[in-house]
Design a protein around this motif. Structure first.
Motif, PDB file in Angstrom:
ATOM      1  N   CYS A   1       0.798  -1.214  -0.088  1.00  0.00           N
ATOM      2  CA  CYS A   1       0.130  -0.060  -0.065  1.00  0.00           C
ATOM      3  C   CYS A   1       1.093   1.187   0.072  1.00  0.00           C
ATOM      4  O   CYS A   1       2.239   1.224   0.218  1.00  0.00           O
ATOM      5  N   SER A   2       0.270   2.578  -0.304  1.00  0.00           N
ATOM      6  CA  SER A   2       1.021   3.671  -0.324  1.00  0.00           C
ATOM      7  C   SER A   2       1.717   4.014   0.755  1.00  0.00           C
ATOM      8  O   SER A   2       3.005   4.314   0.795  1.00  0.00           O
ATOM      9  N   ASP A   3       1.337   3.645   1.960  1.00  0.00           N
ATOM     10  CA  ASP A   3       2.026   4.093   3.151  1.00  0.00           C
ATOM     11  C   ASP A   3       3.191   2.924   3.516  1.00  0.00           C
ATOM     12  O   ASP A   3       4.141   3.329   3.801  1.00  0.00           O
ATOM     13  N   CYS A   4       2.877   1.745   3.710  1.00  0.00           N
ATOM     14  CA  CYS A   4       3.828   0.506   3.965  1.00  0.00           C
ATOM     15  C   CYS A   4       4.896   0.540   3.075  1.00  0.00           C
ATOM     16  O   CYS A   4       5.922   0.412   3.348  1.00  0.00           O
ATOM     17  N   SER A   5       4.447   0.638   1.718  1.00  0.00           N
ATOM     18  CA  SER A   5       5.706   0.571   0.701  1.00  0.00           C
ATOM     19  C   SER A   5       6.638   1.843   0.942  1.00  0.00           C
ATOM     20  O   SER A   5       8.008   1.565   0.644  1.00  0.00           O
ATOM     21  N   MET A   6       6.329   3.040   1.241  1.00  0.00           N
ATOM     22  CA  MET A   6       7.155   4.164   1.552  1.00  0.00           C
ATOM     23  C   MET A   6       8.070   4.043   2.614  1.00  0.00           C
ATOM     24  O   MET A   6       9.211   4.318   2.534  1.00  0.00           O
ATOM     25  N   ARG A   7       7.568   3.243   3.645  1.00  0.00           N
ATOM     26  CA  ARG A   7       8.474   3.345   4.696  1.00  0.00           C
ATOM     27  C   ARG A   7       9.032   1.895   5.017  1.00  0.00           C
ATOM     28  O   ARG A   7       9.559   1.523   5.933  1.00  0.00           O
ATOM     29  N   GLY A   8       8.757   0.889   4.152  1.00  0.00           N
ATOM     30  CA  GLY A   8       9.463  -0.252   4.072  1.00  0.00           C
ATOM     31  C   GLY A   8       8.811  -1.207   5.175  1.00  0.00           C
ATOM     32  O   GLY A   8       9.763  -1.963   5.592  1.00  0.00           O
ATOM     33  N   ASN A   9       7.507  -0.954   5.599  1.00  0.00           N
ATOM     34  CA  ASN A   9       7.145  -1.585   6.772  1.00  0.00           C
ATOM     35  C   ASN A   9       6.773  -3.445   6.501  1.00  0.00           C
ATOM     36  O   ASN A   9       6.449  -3.645   5.431  1.00  0.00           O
ATOM     37  N   ILE A  10       7.535  -4.009   7.535  1.00  0.00           N
ATOM     38  CA  ILE A  10       7.080  -5.675   7.411  1.00  0.00           C
ATOM     39  C   ILE A  10       6.786  -5.805   8.587  1.00  0.00           C
ATOM     40  O   ILE A  10       7.423  -5.844   9.783  1.00  0.00           O
ATOM     41  N   HIS A  11       5.565  -6.481   8.998  1.00  0.00           N
ATOM     42  CA  HIS A  11       4.752  -6.451  10.444  1.00  0.00           C
ATOM     43  C   HIS A  11       4.367  -8.122  10.624  1.00  0.00           C
ATOM     44  O   HIS A  11       3.904  -8.376   9.694  1.00  0.00           O
ATOM     45  N   PHE A  12       4.051  -8.340  11.761  1.00  0.00           N
ATOM     46  CA  PHE A  12       3.609  -9.787  11.989  1.00  0.00           C
ATOM     47  C   PHE A  12       2.350  -9.080  12.971  1.00  0.00           C
ATOM     48  O   PHE A  12       2.329  -7.878  13.423  1.00  0.00           O
ATOM     49  N   ILE A  13       1.069  -9.916  13.137  1.00  0.00           N
ATOM     50  CA  ILE A  13      -0.028  -9.328  13.669  1.00  0.00           C
ATOM     51  C   ILE A  13      -0.449 -10.305  14.941  1.00  0.00           C
ATOM     52  O   ILE A  13      -0.198 -11.423  14.746  1.00  0.00           O
ATOM     53  N   VAL A  14      -0.818  -9.470  15.854  1.00  0.00           N
ATOM     54  CA  VAL A  14      -1.127 -10.435  17.006  1.00  0.00           C
ATOM     55  C   VAL A  14      -2.575  -9.902  17.779  1.00  0.00           C
ATOM     56  O   VAL A  14      -2.702  -8.582  17.577  1.00  0.00           O
ATOM     57  N   PRO A  15      -3.323 -10.655  18.531  1.00  0.00           N
ATOM     58  CA  PRO A  15      -4.529 -10.044  19.181  1.00  0.00           C
ATOM     59  C   PRO A  15      -3.778  -8.803  20.090  1.00  0.00           C
ATOM     60  O   PRO A  15      -2.803  -8.794  20.559  1.00  0.00           O
ATOM     61  N   SER A  16      -4.863  -7.897  20.150  1.00  0.00           N
ATOM     62  CA  SER A  16      -4.341  -6.722  20.922  1.00  0.00           C
ATOM     63  C   SER A  16      -4.102  -7.043  22.567  1.00  0.00           C
ATOM     64  O   SER A  16      -3.302  -6.372  22.837  1.00  0.00           O
ATOM     65  N   GLU A  17      -4.774  -7.994  22.935  1.00  0.00           N
ATOM     66  CA  GLU A  17      -4.583  -8.382  24.434  1.00  0.00           C
ATOM     67  C   GLU A  17      -3.078  -8.960  24.510  1.00  0.00           C
ATOM     68  O   GLU A  17      -2.785  -9.132  25.589  1.00  0.00           O
ATOM     69  N   LYS A  18      -2.502  -9.163  23.449  1.00  0.00           N
ATOM     70  CA  LYS A  18      -1.132  -9.917  23.619  1.00  0.00           C
ATOM     71  C   LYS A  18      -0.031  -8.733  23.528  1.00  0.00           C
ATOM     72  O   LYS A  18       1.122  -8.899  23.485  1.00  0.00           O
ATOM     73  N   PHE A  19      -0.650  -7.350  23.408  1.00  0.00           N
ATOM     74  CA  PHE A  19       0.320  -6.427  23.243  1.00  0.00           C
ATOM     75  C   PHE A  19       0.237  -5.380  24.452  1.00  0.00           C
ATOM     76  O   PHE A  19      -0.773  -5.252  24.910  1.00  0.00           O
ATOM     77  N   LYS A  20       1.535  -4.824  25.153  1.00  0.00           N
ATOM     78  CA  LYS A  20       1.207  -3.944  26.054  1.00  0.00           C
ATOM     79  C   LYS A  20       2.296  -2.635  25.940  1.00  0.00           C
ATOM     80  O   LYS A  20       3.552  -3.178  25.862  1.00  0.00           O
ATOM     81  N   LEU A  21       2.050  -1.541  25.970  1.00  0.00           N
ATOM     82  CA  LEU A  21       2.963  -0.382  25.963  1.00  0.00           C
ATOM     83  C   LEU A  21       3.479  -0.577  27.630  1.00  0.00           C
ATOM     84  O   LEU A  21       2.898  -0.745  28.345  1.00  0.00           O
ATOM     85  N   LEU A  22       4.988   0.012  27.437  1.00  0.00           N
ATOM     86  CA  LEU A  22       5.624   0.117  28.661  1.00  0.00           C
ATOM     87  C   LEU A  22       5.768   1.222  29.175  1.00  0.00           C
ATOM     88  O   LEU A  22       6.037   2.414  28.276  1.00  0.00           O
TER      89      LEU A  22
END
Length: 145
Positions: A34-55
């Motif tokens: 997509c226009s955003d991901c391709s410009m910044r070279g993003n490669i990501h994996f996806i997890v359920p939101s409850e598996k992620f925590k800001l510190l």
């Protein structure tokens, strides 16, 4: 063969944004054109939101960019500009973690799949990406989540 679940840590370049995510040691990451991901070279994996925590106080260093449908919430550090994670359009109930922002030593293997974000609707149905943010209920029942 199933990959062991582990608590990974990571964040942005200046280290003001820090997080932890429970994910396998082997992940499937998505390279989107997509226009955003391709410009910044993003490669990501996806997890359920409850598996992620800001510190800590990471949230005070985050800002968000949206475009198009405004479903995806592209978060990035106000100081260094790195998008270490975001809320993807494909999985609004999940978190897309930029795999290169995971601290070294815990990801054993990353398999990269292509996502045709230029043709988002047809790619969404064909890719199976929508299942990435779902908790495996059978594993949860067995206590191996």
């Amino acid at each position: 063969m199933e990959s062991e679940l582990l608590l990974h840590t990571g964040g942005c370049h200046c280290r003001r944004v820090r997080w932890e995510v429970e994910a396998p040691t082997s992940v499937v990451a998505w390279e989107c054109n997509c226009s955003d991901c391709s410009m910044r070279g993003n490669i990501h994996f996806i997890v359920p939101s409850e598996k992620f925590k800001l510190l800590g106080n990471s949230d005070q260093y985050l800002t968000t960019y949206t475009f198009g449908t405004h479903t995806a919430k592209h978060t990035f550090c106000k100081v260094c500009g790195i998008t270490s994670f975001y809320m993807p359009r494909s999985n609004p109930d999940g978190i897309a973690v930029t795999y290169r922002c995971v601290d070294p030593g815990t990801l054993a293997h990353v398999k990269i799949k292509q996502y045709d974000g230029k043709n988002w609707e047809s790619s969404y149905d064909a890719s199976g990406v929508s299942s990435c943010s779902k908790v495996d209920t059978e594993k949860a029942k067995l206590g191996s989540s």
